[in-house]
Scaffold this active site. Structure first.
Site, PDB file in Angstrom:
ATOM      1  N   LYS A 186      -7.401 -23.425  -7.316  1.00  0.00           N
ATOM      2  CA  LYS A 186      -6.703 -22.761  -8.513  1.00  0.00           C
ATOM      3  C   LYS A 186      -5.203 -22.048  -8.156  1.00  0.00           C
ATOM      4  O   LYS A 186      -4.847 -21.846  -6.985  1.00  0.00           O
ATOM      5  CB  LYS A 186      -7.518 -21.828  -9.306  1.00  0.00           C
ATOM      6  CG  LYS A 186      -8.958 -22.339  -9.538  1.00  0.00           C
ATOM      7  CD  LYS A 186      -8.947 -23.571 -10.401  1.00  0.00           C
ATOM      8  CE  LYS A 186     -10.094 -23.727 -11.259  1.00  0.00           C
ATOM      9  NZ  LYS A 186     -11.162 -24.681 -10.658  1.00  0.00           N
TER      10      LYS A 186
HETATM   11  C1  LIG Z   1     -12.784 -24.475 -11.526  1.00  0.00           C
HETATM   12  C2  LIG Z   1     -13.407 -24.314 -12.652  1.00  0.00           C
HETATM   13  C3  LIG Z   1     -14.685 -23.500 -13.049  1.00  0.00           C
HETATM   14  C4  LIG Z   1     -15.649 -22.973 -11.899  1.00  0.00           C
HETATM   15  O1  LIG Z   1     -14.977 -22.541 -10.883  1.00  0.00           O
HETATM   16  P1  LIG Z   1     -15.527 -22.060  -9.520  1.00  0.00           P
HETATM   17  O2  LIG Z   1     -14.669 -21.014  -9.015  1.00  0.00           O
HETATM   18  O3  LIG Z   1     -15.356 -23.269  -8.769  1.00  0.00           O
HETATM   19  O4  LIG Z   1     -16.947 -21.989  -9.537  1.00  0.00           O
HETATM   20  C5  LIG Z   1     -15.273 -23.509 -14.330  1.00  0.00           C
HETATM   21  N1  LIG Z   1     -14.502 -24.251 -15.250  1.00  0.00           N
HETATM   22  C6  LIG Z   1     -13.502 -24.853 -15.284  1.00  0.00           C
HETATM   23  C7  LIG Z   1     -12.736 -25.507 -16.264  1.00  0.00           C
HETATM   24  C8  LIG Z   1     -12.964 -25.037 -13.798  1.00  0.00           C
HETATM   25  O5  LIG Z   1     -11.571 -25.814 -13.550  1.00  0.00           O
END
Ligand SMILES: *Cc1c(COP(=O)(O)O)cnc(C)c1O
Length: 399
Positions: A186
């Site tokens: 992210k």
């Molecule tokens: C990355 C993501 C998540 C979950 O995040 P994690 O930290 O990897 O558990 C949930 N929803 C969306 C749309 C994402 O891109």
């Protein structure tokens, strides 16, 4: 895109603070930690950045979604409306609370279509969960209106959209609650991490307790704390929070770089016959982590994705063929392959996704291509890439 592209001494110094005391846990040990409370620091920064009263940092975005749903009181018998274009975590978190994930079509914003949401509402609907995909916003004004009309709660899955805004308000801060992910891919990363943000104090307290075994956090002696209800352990460690503390101050710069790089790529595709762009309800609020555009047909999209890869352009996504982000490839959900048996009333209430068509979403996603924007590109690299993308897309359209 990922924040790890621009790690520097900010993260290292924060981590060193934590290792200097060796207190890796966010709670307790106040006598030993020499004033270092990294999770609390990151939460305070999140409140400032998102413009919210409360922020709870957790172990992942998935944990944040699950915790937010639980704190909203979502559980057995409830339905949550979400889009079929998202990351699997969105439906996983709903199932984790025992509620039913009900998918409604997206439109050319690549997020929930408010009309499709209206059609999906039943007497059991409790929450509408838009997912702000690929760094930009759903039509939050219309979705808010739908929620108001029907007495529903709005939970923003802003896991992919930290740093983006809608009419000046940060995504995640607009619904009853919002969730961010700080996983390794992210725009801001803790390595692993996530957050729930809200202006609702009672909701925050429930989330805070749920994510730490029900601890009421009213004491410096964890063993003496009370447990008003049962919870789980979705805590973040001080090590992960420290990385986030080093990153979050760079968010504005990160978004600025993304916007600059994205603009160059977008300009290169402007005026190419056959190419159109994703509709952004508020273009000024885009975090610009992806350039997303539509090709004239599914075949043209697939051919172009292949051609771009062959030309050496990395980070190209044809979501229709993607295992993790679109329902077409979610065989496990369609065949109901779960690690453990789910409660029968939940399975009975769940739509039969093996035989549910999402024609409107298919018609859009099959033609959608996204190119991930990297911060580390030099100006020269961005220009060369833009030219390469233009010629490759152009020749695969006319093929
Ligand atoms: C990355 C993501 C998540 C979950 O995040 P994690 O930290 O990897 O558990 C949930 N929803 C969306 C749309 C994402 O891109």
């Amino acid at each position: 895109m990922p924040g790890f592209e621009l790690f520097d001494n900010m993260e290292r110094d924060q981590l060193r603070d934590v290792m200097d005391t060796g207190i890796l846990m966010r709670y307790g040990f106040s006598g030993l930690r020499k004033g270092h409370w990294k999770a609390c620091e990151m939460e305070a920064a999140l409140c400032r950045v998102a413009g919210v009263r409360h922020a709870l940092l957790l172990s992942s975005g998935t944990a944040a979604l699950t915790t937010a749903l639980a704190a909203l009181g979502v559980g057995a018998g409830d339905e949550v409306i979400l889009p079929p274009f998202t990351f699997v975590a969105s439906f996983e978190s709903i199932l984790a609370t025992g509620a039913v994930p009900v998918m409604a079509d997206i439109d050319e914003t690549l997020c929930l279509d408010p009309q499709a949401v209206r059609k999906a509402i039943t007497p059991r609907t409790k929450v509408v969960m838009p997912v702000h995909m690929c760094g930009a916003m759903a039509q939050l004004d219309e979705l808010q209106a739908v929620c108001r009309e029907h007495g529903l709660l709005l939970l923003e899955d802003a896991c992919q959209a930290f740093g983006a805004s809608f009419h000046g308000n940060m995504l995640g801060s607009i619904g009853n609650a919002g969730c961010y992910s700080f996983d390794f891919n992210k725009i801001v990363t803790c390595g692993e991490g996530g957050a729930v943000v809200t202006n609702d104090t009672a909701l925050y307290e429930r989330a805070d307790r749920y994510h730490d075994h029900g601890h009421d956090h009213r004491n410096d002696d964890r063993g003496a704390e009370d447990h008003p209800f049962a919870g789980y352990n979705y805590r973040i460690s001080e090590l992960h929070a420290a990385v986030g503390c080093g990153q979050i101050g760079k968010l504005e710069r990160f978004v600025a770089i993304h916007r600059q790089h994205k603009q160059v790529l977008k300009d290169a595709l402007e005026n190419l016959p056959g190419v159109t762009f994703r509709r952004l309800p508020d273009p000024a609020g885009d975090s610009a982590t992806f350039l997303t555009f539509f090709m004239p047909s599914e075949t043209a999209a697939r051919r172009t994705a292949t051609a771009l890869k062959a030309a050496g352009v990395d980070g190209v996504f044809h979501w229709y063929d993607n295992n993790w982000h679109y329902i077409r490839k979610w065989e496990h959900l369609k065949t109901r392959a779960f690690a453990h048996p789910l409660y029968k009333p939940l399975l009975d209430a769940m739509p039969d996704y093996a035989n549910t068509a999402f024609r409107q979403s298919d018609a859009i996603i099959s033609r959608t291509l996204s190119i991930a924007i990297k911060m580390g590109w030099t100006d020269d690299e961005v220009r060369t890439r833009a030219a390469l993308i233009r010629t490759t897309v152009q020749s695969s359209i006319t093929q």
